[in-house]
Design a protein around this motif. Sequence first.
Motif, short mmCIF file in Angstrom:
data_model
loop_
_atom_site.label_atom_id
_atom_site.label_comp_id
_atom_site.label_asym_id
_atom_site.label_seq_id
_atom_site.Cartn_x
_atom_site.Cartn_y
_atom_site.Cartn_z
N GLY A 446 0.87 -1.02 -0.06
CA GLY A 446 -0.17 0.10 -0.03
C GLY A 446 0.76 1.36 -0.08
N LEU A 447 0.09 2.45 -0.42
CA LEU A 447 0.67 3.68 -0.25
C LEU A 447 0.16 4.66 0.44
CD1 LEU A 447 1.34 4.04 -4.29
CD2 LEU A 447 3.26 3.31 -2.50
N GLY A 448 0.51 5.84 0.79
CA GLY A 448 -0.21 6.72 1.57
C GLY A 448 0.68 7.92 1.91
N ASN A 449 0.12 8.94 2.73
CA ASN A 449 0.68 10.10 2.93
C ASN A 449 0.69 10.04 4.65
OD1 ASN A 449 1.22 10.97 0.46
ND2 ASN A 449 -1.07 11.95 0.35
N TYR A 450 1.58 10.69 5.02
CA TYR A 450 1.89 10.99 6.59
C TYR A 450 1.92 12.77 6.78
CZ TYR A 450 4.15 11.26 11.10
OH TYR A 450 4.31 11.60 12.63
N GLU A 451 1.16 13.14 7.69
CA GLU A 451 1.42 14.63 8.09
C GLU A 451 2.20 14.69 9.24
OE1 GLU A 451 0.13 16.96 6.28
OE2 GLU A 451 -0.77 15.79 4.70
N ALA A 452 3.28 15.31 9.19
CA ALA A 452 4.23 15.53 10.43
C ALA A 452 3.50 16.43 11.12
CB ALA A 452 5.48 15.60 9.71
N PRO A 453 4.02 16.69 12.41
CA PRO A 453 3.32 17.80 13.11
C PRO A 453 3.96 19.24 12.75
CG PRO A 453 4.21 15.83 14.73
CD PRO A 453 4.43 15.59 13.23
N GLY A 454 2.93 20.24 12.71
CA GLY A 454 3.39 21.46 12.31
C GLY A 454 3.35 21.60 10.91
#
Length: 554
Positions: A446-454
């Motif tokens: 699978g693929l996806g995105n990750y939103e880092a803090p800030g």
Amino acid sequence: MSDYRIAPVVDTAQQGYRSAPTQPGSRMARRAAAAGGASPTPPPPPPPPGDEPPRGHRGGGGGGNRMRVLAWVSIGVTTVMVAGSLTAYTMYRDAFGNITQKSVNKDIINPRPPDTGALNVLLVGSDTRAGAGNAKYGQQTARLADAGGKRTDTIILMHISPNRDKARLISFPRDSMVQIPKCKNETTKQEMAPRRDMINSAYNSGGVACTISTIETLTGIRVNHFVEVDFSGFKNIVDALGGIEICLKTAVNDRASKLVLPAGRSRLDGEKALGYVRLRHYGDGSDIQRIRRQQIFLSKVVAKATSSELLTDVGKLKDFISAAAGSVTMDPELANDPEQLIEIAMSAKQLTAGGVQFTTIPWAPDPQDKNRVVWKEPDATKLFTSIKTDTEVATPAPSASAGTTKPKVTIKPEQVKVQVLNGTKTVGKAREVADQLAEQGFTVVGLGNYEAPGGVGLAKTEVHYAKTAETAPDYAGTLTGAVLPKPTSAAGRVKVTNPSAYTSTTAAAGVAPKGAPVIQLVVGEDFDSVKVTKLPDSVKNSTITAADQKNVCT
């Protein structure tokens, strides 16, 4: 001292190394202790490089084409000098005094790739016309027009892994059309502008320094040392070994190479060996067959040069070292690091036992000039990446349980299920990394995105796995060991945005076992590459292995 130490693996004794004391805790001390002794005993040195790739499309047959093989034969012979230099320096001090030294550090003006801990030695064969021994070779017109000048017909990169347990020798076709970076002119020291040209033109105008810069900018591989050799001593080297035995399927009577030999086995002295490595009109006449003959011949030279018969004969060994040393130019800085020099010698036994691979850059005819070649992509880049990512062998993380330590489990890439998440601000990064993992056998699910803090890009790549999966650390260890720079691994999965399935268009589907945990790879801004261990067929087909170097008739 700078971490860039330019020197060959052949120059031990000339600088006055006299069994320098081993420092406690040093690499040499650790290896000596592991071997059960206080001081290391130098083993035979590594096998030599192979020749350049087939170029059947090229016409002609001038002096440069005929003589380029002599350069790499001389280069290969220099690699066996380590054994003699370490075992009997005081006896052979005068012979090693013939080695010429040259420093090129100040002439390298381009940014350098990082040092990965590997040992990368640039082997350059020069067909200089300077000196009486060289002037009589090559075309007559070249000798008249280029007396005292030099060209390079051989460029080989010898790569020894950081663990010093395997080696590969990469040949760069001399007529490869590449981008030459800015360099200093070797004579005038004036800066020359970048240009598209044959790769050997870097040496012709800028010398070894420009050749190093060219290789580094094209491949991204740090060149640690160099060896520069001319072919004038080739015949003397073969004669010093007492000749080399070869085997031919059919008789040879070739006017161009001045070689007449019967079918079957023959022992070649220096003069006949010179004709043999130049031989073109034999067999099917292809460059592929000719190169294979040359590489097998070179393996025979090294085998004899490292044999106990030579190393235990004081007179023969001194004659051989004298012949080889007279053809070598190297940088004097290695003399300041005898520990590394001994480490190189100690690794030689492993290299010879494991088998050195001779590989040529995958190539194709240049569309702009069929008499020139260009490197086949993406195959060439994958080869370079395999060398750049050849780091210390990764150790899988141990599975942990309360109060006990379980044995380490070896997990293969195809057993690891990976979800790749883009933690950077670069669109499509997850797909790019997923394709690299899939090509190396990982089962990307699978693929996806990750939103880092800030809301900023994730600075460093991370690996995450479910806390409840007991064996997950073992699977995570295999994944972290395949990514550069090596990411941290932690229990606890991260939240995914925009998840999607992954389907590879270039690699076969993985075969992860049922119930294997899914490991998350969160790509950060520091991501460099996935280690390349599976090379394209074009690279495999251009590689001569130890099994190909058997004593068979050619």
